[in-house]
Scaffold this active site. Structure first.
Site, short mmCIF file in Angstrom:
data_model
loop_
_atom_site.label_atom_id
_atom_site.label_comp_id
_atom_site.label_asym_id
_atom_site.label_seq_id
_atom_site.Cartn_x
_atom_site.Cartn_y
_atom_site.Cartn_z
N ALA A 191 2.35 -38.63 50.61
CA ALA A 191 2.64 -37.08 50.71
C ALA A 191 4.18 -37.17 50.48
CB ALA A 191 2.45 -36.85 52.30
N GLY A 192 4.71 -37.55 49.45
CA GLY A 192 6.09 -37.50 48.77
C GLY A 192 6.40 -36.26 48.06
N HIS A 454 25.23 -8.48 51.52
CA HIS A 454 24.13 -7.89 52.43
C HIS A 454 23.07 -6.93 51.65
CE1 HIS A 454 21.85 -6.71 56.15
NE2 HIS A 454 22.05 -5.73 55.67
P1 NAI Z 1 7.89 -40.30 46.82
O1 NAI Z 1 8.96 -41.61 47.01
O2 NAI Z 1 8.63 -38.98 46.83
O3 NAI Z 1 6.53 -40.22 47.89
C1 NAI Z 1 5.90 -41.34 47.71
C2 NAI Z 1 5.05 -41.32 48.97
O4 NAI Z 1 4.01 -42.25 48.92
C3 NAI Z 1 5.97 -41.76 50.19
O5 NAI Z 1 5.89 -40.79 51.37
C4 NAI Z 1 5.34 -43.13 50.75
O6 NAI Z 1 5.44 -43.49 51.94
C5 NAI Z 1 4.09 -42.95 50.38
N1 NAI Z 1 3.11 -44.10 49.92
C6 NAI Z 1 3.73 -45.30 49.39
N2 NAI Z 1 2.74 -46.20 49.13
C7 NAI Z 1 1.50 -45.66 49.67
C8 NAI Z 1 0.49 -46.15 49.96
N3 NAI Z 1 -0.07 -47.37 49.39
N4 NAI Z 1 -0.60 -45.46 50.58
C9 NAI Z 1 -0.11 -44.19 51.21
N5 NAI Z 1 0.97 -43.76 50.82
C10 NAI Z 1 1.92 -44.44 50.08
O7 NAI Z 1 7.35 -40.38 45.35
P2 NAI Z 1 6.60 -39.49 44.46
O8 NAI Z 1 6.19 -38.40 44.90
O9 NAI Z 1 5.74 -40.28 43.41
O10 NAI Z 1 7.90 -38.90 43.45
C11 NAI Z 1 8.70 -39.84 42.68
C12 NAI Z 1 9.97 -39.32 42.60
O11 NAI Z 1 10.04 -38.56 41.58
C13 NAI Z 1 10.67 -38.78 43.96
O12 NAI Z 1 11.03 -39.93 44.69
C14 NAI Z 1 11.67 -38.16 43.25
O13 NAI Z 1 12.71 -38.94 43.03
C15 NAI Z 1 10.99 -37.70 42.02
N6 NAI Z 1 10.63 -35.79 42.07
C16 NAI Z 1 11.49 -35.04 42.30
C17 NAI Z 1 11.02 -33.87 42.32
C18 NAI Z 1 11.67 -32.88 42.96
O14 NAI Z 1 13.18 -33.09 42.50
N7 NAI Z 1 11.52 -31.75 43.33
C19 NAI Z 1 9.68 -33.48 42.19
C20 NAI Z 1 8.86 -34.59 42.02
C21 NAI Z 1 9.34 -35.92 41.73
#
Ligand code: NAI
Ligand code: FAD
Length: 475
Positions: A191-192, A454
């Site tokens: 849930a990232g 505003h």
């Molecule tokens: P993330 O680091 O945001 O979230 C990964 C989530 O997966 C974390 O909450 C973590 O605790 C969980 N997790 C890790 N291993 C797990 C497991 N084995 N089982 C269950 N949960 C687990 O990484 P995400 O969503 O893959 O995105 C990667 C990166 O890409 C982000 O950190 C960000 O830097 C970038 N990104 C940025 C965006 C934006 O700026 N709007 C949009 C999408 C990605």
């Protein structure tokens, strides 16, 4: 004869192509090598961000938000919609067009700035008298030589051990952006940022989405109050988020995916879905760079080791963006690209990680800059806090979107703004004012004294600043 360049950038994502443009602006003879291919095998510069990241995800977030607004919220404005239907191929096609416009835009910028673009893979051959020799393999095959090399090779989605991405049922961010038919049930692990954004897209289009998160807290890096408010909004929308789970065996059958997991109470559960997105973070991409040939130092996670100025262990070899430490964000990669080009030119540029904004483009949007309240508490820093809800903002009421708040944190003594945290409409745009304020070391009083239009959502920022001094005018 080997072509000689002042600067060779390996990777044409937001870090790489911006580094190349800035280097060219500064008068360097610059090359950029990028291997990304479009569906016809042609060049598609822009990296993860343009092809399978920021841009296509935002295109789908916008389209799916329109669909949700038309189906669920237009009636509140007295607009009756009948016969609302989803044309998913068209929606996906529009997203692809937006991507292509960005690819073409970058190719145009290469031409405009007289950057030599090589479509193919770049890998180190050897150190030479002139700098480093780089092999280009792909549409063009040759060795080129650069005095300065900038490694900007980005990152790839991390897979769960034993569960490779097939992009049919088990999807990375790539497959998640091109599911050909709306699935009935979608599972997401993590849930990232990606889990929430892509989960939101498919939920809005009618999918039942369940997100399994390993950590017991929701959005641990986000200010706790803002994370709590966001979670409430997602719950109301029907986005199912289970925290504190331990994912076990994942069975990938033709007709769907079955995920065994233990919930936060320790009970064994099974989630059966049509498709599964795995979004558990990303790993640095140094595959095929042949770093060993020149002894470029990587850390235990495979990232290129750099100092605060993006210098690697090798003379005149730099690295930027997702392939190095720091937030994996396009604008961070871009700032590092500019900074490295300027350092090559002998200038002294600094990237301030404390003022790099974060945005999660869900609805409501979540955006922040600087420190969270829990970080300030842990540091023992004396601070003041002011919040202002969008419920009390005239423009938000007119929009029909009053979820969320602006929260400002300032030093208890100097009043310097230490962090701003927003959940609510267009938080992605509102945060820019706060980033600028923090760069200029503004106090909350500075924001409170500035005239804001505003009615505008930005008045909520001014009111949050007033709230720091316990003198909101409209709440
Ligand atoms: P993330 O680091 O945001 O979230 C990964 C989530 O997966 C974390 O909450 C973590 O605790 C969980 N997790 C890790 N291993 C797990 C497991 N084995 N089982 C269950 N949960 C687990 O990484 P995400 O969503 O893959 O995105 C990667 C990166 O890409 C982000 O950190 C960000 O830097 C970038 N990104 C940025 C965006 C934006 O700026 N709007 C949009 C999408 C990605
Ligand atoms: P990349 O964009 O990964 O680019 C690297 C490029 O180098 C690629 O084109 C790759 O093909 C090429 N390459 C690699 N190795 C070689 C080689 N040896 N030779 C030649 N070429 C090579 N960030 C935000 O700030 N805002 C967002 O809204 C956002 N949304 C995202 C949504 C998703 C789904 C994902 C996955 C990421 C998102 N990100 C977002 C993160 C953002 O995409 C990255 O931080 C950014 O792309 C990093 O830029 P980069 O230049 O370092 O690397």
């Amino acid at each position: 004869m080997t072509k000689q360049f002042d600067v060779i950038v390996i990777g044409g994502g937001p870090g790489g192509y911006i580094a190349a443009i800035r280097a060219a602006q500064l008068g360097f003879n610059t090359a950029c090598i990028d291997e990304w291919k479009n569906e016809k095998g042609g060049p598609a510069p822009g990296g993860t961000c343009t092809n399978v990241g920021c841009i296509p995800s935002k295109a789908l977030l916008q389209s799916s938000e329109h669909f949700e607004q038309a189906g669920k919220h237009f009636a509140d404005h007295g607009i009756q919609v009948s016969g609302l239907a989803l044309d998913l191929p068209k929606m996906l096609g529009r997203k692809d067009t937006v991507v292509k416009q960005n690819n073409d835009g970058i190719l145009y910028l290469f031409k405009k700035n007289k950057i030599s673009f090589f479509h193919g893979r770049g890998s180190f051959v050897k150190a030479s008298d002139a700098g480093h020799d780089i092999q280009v393999t792909g549409a063009t095959e040759e060795i080129i030589s650069g005095k300065h090399i900038v490694v900007a090779t980005g990152s790839n989605a991390r897979a769960l051990p034993g569960t490779p991405f097939d992009e049919e049922n088990i999807l990375s961010n790539d497959g998640a952006l091109r599911i050909p038919a709306v699935p009935k049930k979608l599972g997401v692990i993590g849930a990232g940022v990606i889990g929430l954004e892509m989960g939101s897209v498919w939920r809005r289009l009618g999918t039942e989405v369940t997100i399994l998160e390993g950590l017991p807290t929701f959005l641990g890096a986000v200010d706790e109050q803002i994370a709590k408010e966001s979670k409430k909004a997602f719950d109301r929308q029907g986005l199912k988020i289970e925290l504190g789970v331990k994912v076990g065996e994942i069975k990938n059958a033709k007709k769907g995916v079955s995920i065994a997991y233990t919930n936060a109470k320790g009970e064994a559960q099974t989630l059966d879905v049509d498709k599964l997105i795995i979004s558990i973070g990303r790993t640095a991409n140094t595959i095929g760079l042949n770093t060993e040939a020149v002894g470029l130092k990587l850390d235990e996670r495979g990232m290129v080791v750099v100092d605060d100025h993006c210098k690697t262990n090798l003379p005149n070899v730099w690295a930027i963006g997702d392939v190095v430490r720091g937030p994996m964000l396009a604008h961070k990669a871009e700032e590092e690209g500019v900074a490295v080009a300027e350092r090559i030119a002998g200038q002294h540029t600094h990237v301030n990680f404390n003022t790099v904004p974060w945005v999660i483009y869900t609805s409501p949007e979540i955006a922040w800059v600087g420190q969270t309240e829990q970080q300030l508490k842990a540091e023992g820093r004396a601070y003041k806090s002011g919040t202002f809800p969008f419920l009390a903002n005239g423009r938000a009421r007119a929009l029909g979107d009053t979820t969320g708040m602006v929260k400002m944190l300032a030093d208890a003594v100097t009043d310097e703004i230490l962090g701003v945290h927003i959940v609510g409409p267009v938080a992605s745009e509102l945060i820019a004012e706060c980033v600028m304020a923090m760069e200029f070391k503004a106090s909350s009083e500075d924001i409170a004294r500035i005239c804001h239009a505003h009615p505008s959502l930005s008045e909520a920022t001014k009111e949050a600043a007033l709230a720091v001094d316990k003198r909101t005018l409209n709440f």
